[in-house]
Design an enzyme around this catalytic site. Structure first.
Site, PDB file in Angstrom:
ATOM      1  N   SER A 144      49.596  41.027  48.116  1.00  0.00           N
ATOM      2  CA  SER A 144      49.757  41.805  46.843  1.00  0.00           C
ATOM      3  C   SER A 144      49.320  43.485  47.539  1.00  0.00           C
ATOM      4  CB  SER A 144      48.748  41.229  45.921  1.00  0.00           C
ATOM      5  OG  SER A 144      48.745  42.531  44.657  1.00  0.00           O
ATOM      6  N   TYR A 158      40.733  39.294  42.682  1.00  0.00           N
ATOM      7  CA  TYR A 158      42.104  39.042  43.071  1.00  0.00           C
ATOM      8  C   TYR A 158      42.284  39.776  44.393  1.00  0.00           C
ATOM      9  CZ  TYR A 158      47.120  38.598  43.356  1.00  0.00           C
ATOM     10  OH  TYR A 158      48.409  38.490  43.631  1.00  0.00           O
ATOM     11  N   ALA A 159      42.411  41.041  44.215  1.00  0.00           N
ATOM     12  CA  ALA A 159      42.639  42.226  45.147  1.00  0.00           C
ATOM     13  C   ALA A 159      41.606  41.930  46.552  1.00  0.00           C
ATOM     14  CB  ALA A 159      42.551  43.590  44.684  1.00  0.00           C
ATOM     15  N   ALA A 160      40.387  41.820  46.376  1.00  0.00           N
ATOM     16  CA  ALA A 160      39.634  41.466  47.534  1.00  0.00           C
ATOM     17  C   ALA A 160      39.896  40.353  48.307  1.00  0.00           C
ATOM     18  CB  ALA A 160      38.107  41.312  46.910  1.00  0.00           C
ATOM     19  N   LYS A 162      42.812  38.857  48.419  1.00  0.00           N
ATOM     20  CA  LYS A 162      44.131  39.251  48.921  1.00  0.00           C
ATOM     21  C   LYS A 162      44.006  40.269  50.197  1.00  0.00           C
ATOM     22  CE  LYS A 162      47.633  37.232  46.394  1.00  0.00           C
ATOM     23  NZ  LYS A 162      48.460  36.163  47.338  1.00  0.00           N
ATOM     24  N   THR A 193      57.094  38.816  36.454  1.00  0.00           N
ATOM     25  CA  THR A 193      56.985  37.608  36.430  1.00  0.00           C
ATOM     26  C   THR A 193      56.236  37.055  35.071  1.00  0.00           C
ATOM     27  OG1 THR A 193      55.145  37.566  37.597  1.00  0.00           O
ATOM     28  CG2 THR A 193      56.995  37.226  38.774  1.00  0.00           C
TER      29      THR A 193
END
Length: 249
Positions: A144, A158-160, A162, A193
């Protein structure tokens, strides 16, 4: 014209999701065997299998949670036990799990790292051995653009995860480069989505789309095209790379 994957065997993990489904449809063609993995949405996966088989592919449905290292092994082994070789693995599973950074718990962090770093690692570890024994193959992770920027206040964990996933991907690519196993990632931007709309107000969606230089959301099909390229022989000299599909983000 799409990238063709002739006479190949590809396992799509998380095929019931919007991007996983688009990947399966993109690569479905005569001579291709596709493993369609899902956890709960049986109806969606059966409909997907019908579409892929209408395009000439042979499909094998694999149902399993992604709850442990052993279940990751079982997914790969189940597919390979019926089809022998494994040429491609597309890892498209995982949820965002919007939670404000100020109230993130240890469980929230651990869940995101399990879904987006450890699960992909265990799947790739299992698949790489099968591919190496078969003369090579391609593993493609779904990442992402949040890994680049740190996500939003509600997707920091979530970013970490990814970002950690991308680092592991680079390491695995170097480890397996001489074995014929390639490992790459697709870094998706804001893609239209159901998951992106879940838990967010329409004005939040409009604000996020307004930040994209191209001025629109991406589509699952655009992300799937990148997967198809990295799974195909056309990317035979590409490994350890992140292909960004994010409209300029």
């Amino acid at each position: 014209m799409g990238h063709t994957i002739n006479n190949r065997s590809v396992l799509v993990v998380g095929a019931s999701g919007a991007i996983g489904s688009a990947v399966a449809k993109r690569i479905a063609s005569p001579g291709v065997t596709i493993g369609l993995h899902y956890h709960q949405n049986r109806q969606a996966i059966e409909s997907l299998g019908t579409v892929c088989e209408q395009q000439g592919a042979y499909c094998r449905i694999v149902q399993s949670p992604l709850s442990s290292e052993s279940t990751c092994d079982e997914i790969v082994n189940s597919f390979c036990s019926h089809h022998g070789q494994l040429d491609g693995l597309a890892i498209c599973s995982g949820m965002v799990g919007w939670t404000d950074w100020a109230v993130l718990t240890r469980h929230s962090w651990e869940e995101m790292y399990w879904q987006h770093c450890l699960t992909p690692f265990y799947l790739a570890k299992s698949a790489a051995g099968k591919m190496r024994d078969g003369g090579g193959g391609s593993i493609v992770y779904l990442s992402s653009v949040s890994a680049k920027y740190g996500g939003s206040p509600s997707s920091l964990h979530y970013a970490a995860a990814k970002s950690a996933n991308e680092t592991a991907m680079h390491g695995l690519a170097r480890i397996h480069a001489k074995t014929g196993v390639r490992v790459n990632g697709v870094r998706a931007g804001f893609v239209d989505t159901p998951q992106q709309h879940s838990g967010r107000a329409p004005e939040q969606i409009r604000e996020r789309v307004g930040m994209i230089p191209m001025g629109r959301a991406g589509t699952p099909e655009e992300v799937a095209f990148a997967f198809a390229y990295l799974l195909s022989n056309e990317s035979g000299f590409v490994t350890g790379e992140i292909l960004t599909v994010a409209g300029g983000d």
